[in-house]
Design a protein around this motif. Structure first.
Motif, short mmCIF file in Angstrom:
data_model
loop_
_atom_site.label_atom_id
_atom_site.label_comp_id
_atom_site.label_asym_id
_atom_site.label_seq_id
_atom_site.Cartn_x
_atom_site.Cartn_y
_atom_site.Cartn_z
N LEU A 118 -14.87 7.93 10.60
CA LEU A 118 -15.12 7.62 9.19
C LEU A 118 -14.33 8.56 8.27
O LEU A 118 -13.83 8.15 7.23
CB LEU A 118 -16.61 7.70 8.88
CG LEU A 118 -17.45 6.56 9.44
CD1 LEU A 118 -18.93 6.84 9.23
CD2 LEU A 118 -17.06 5.24 8.81
N GLU A 119 -14.22 9.82 8.68
CA GLU A 119 -13.44 10.78 7.90
C GLU A 119 -11.98 10.35 7.86
O GLU A 119 -11.34 10.37 6.79
CB GLU A 119 -13.56 12.17 8.52
CG GLU A 119 -12.78 13.25 7.81
CD GLU A 119 -12.88 14.60 8.51
OE1 GLU A 119 -11.86 15.32 8.49
OE2 GLU A 119 -13.95 14.91 9.06
N ARG A 170 -28.49 8.18 12.86
CA ARG A 170 -27.53 9.28 12.86
C ARG A 170 -26.22 8.82 13.47
O ARG A 170 -26.20 7.97 14.35
CB ARG A 170 -28.08 10.45 13.67
CG ARG A 170 -29.29 11.05 13.02
CD ARG A 170 -29.77 12.22 13.81
NE ARG A 170 -31.00 12.70 13.19
CZ ARG A 170 -31.44 13.91 13.34
NH1 ARG A 170 -30.80 14.77 14.09
NH2 ARG A 170 -32.56 14.29 12.75
N LEU A 171 -25.14 9.42 13.01
CA LEU A 171 -23.82 9.13 13.54
C LEU A 171 -23.43 10.21 14.54
O LEU A 171 -23.73 11.39 14.34
CB LEU A 171 -22.79 9.10 12.42
CG LEU A 171 -22.95 8.02 11.36
CD1 LEU A 171 -21.96 8.24 10.23
CD2 LEU A 171 -22.77 6.66 11.97
N THR A 172 -22.72 9.80 15.57
CA THR A 172 -22.20 10.78 16.52
C THR A 172 -21.03 11.51 15.87
O THR A 172 -20.47 11.07 14.87
CB THR A 172 -21.70 10.08 17.80
OG1 THR A 172 -20.61 9.21 17.45
CG2 THR A 172 -22.82 9.31 18.48
N ARG A 173 -20.65 12.62 16.45
CA ARG A 173 -19.50 13.36 15.91
C ARG A 173 -18.23 12.51 15.92
O ARG A 173 -17.49 12.51 14.94
CB ARG A 173 -19.28 14.65 16.70
CG ARG A 173 -20.23 15.72 16.30
CD ARG A 173 -19.88 17.03 16.94
NE ARG A 173 -20.89 18.00 16.56
CZ ARG A 173 -21.08 19.14 17.17
NH1 ARG A 173 -20.32 19.47 18.18
NH2 ARG A 173 -22.03 19.96 16.76
N LYS A 218 -18.41 10.10 13.03
CA LYS A 218 -18.18 10.79 11.77
C LYS A 218 -16.69 11.08 11.58
O LYS A 218 -16.15 10.94 10.49
CB LYS A 218 -18.96 12.11 11.71
CG LYS A 218 -20.44 11.92 11.51
CD LYS A 218 -21.14 13.27 11.49
CE LYS A 218 -22.64 13.10 11.40
NZ LYS A 218 -23.33 14.41 11.43
N LYS A 219 -16.03 11.48 12.67
CA LYS A 219 -14.60 11.79 12.61
C LYS A 219 -13.81 10.54 12.27
O LYS A 219 -12.89 10.58 11.44
CB LYS A 219 -14.14 12.39 13.95
CG LYS A 219 -12.81 13.04 13.89
CD LYS A 219 -12.89 14.30 13.07
CE LYS A 219 -11.71 15.18 13.34
NZ LYS A 219 -11.68 16.32 12.44
N GLN A 244 -8.17 8.74 15.30
CA GLN A 244 -9.01 9.66 16.06
C GLN A 244 -8.53 9.72 17.50
O GLN A 244 -8.51 10.78 18.11
CB GLN A 244 -10.47 9.25 16.01
CG GLN A 244 -11.35 10.24 16.71
CD GLN A 244 -12.71 9.70 17.04
OE1 GLN A 244 -12.97 8.52 16.91
NE2 GLN A 244 -13.56 10.56 17.50
#
Length: 75
Positions: A17-18, A8-11, A14-15, A44
């Protein structure tokens, strides 16, 4: 043996990567490169990578500009 598909990715990850995906899309890239990932981390802002770069004396705004110019030149 560990299954990487279940990782799983942390928030914040994920941010980042977004932001990397957005950078690649803005530059009309057909892929996300390490440069896009670096832009995602810098954009980020509040993460360990930026803190480490800053602690090492890196001007992240200048780094971002340099990465952008290299990505544009490579397109």
């Amino acid at each position: 043996r560990r299954e990487f598909g279940a990782m799983r990715l942390t928030r914040p990850a994920k941010k980042s990567l977004e932001f990397a995906l957005r950078a690649a899309a803005r530059l009309h890239s057909g892929h996300i490169s390490s440069g896009h990932l670096l832009l995602g981390l810098i954009d980020q802002g509040d993460n360990g990578a930026v803190a480490a770069l800053t602690a090492a004396g890196v001007d992240t705004a200048a780094l971002r500009a340099d990465v952008m110019s290299r990505l544009v030149a490579a397109a």
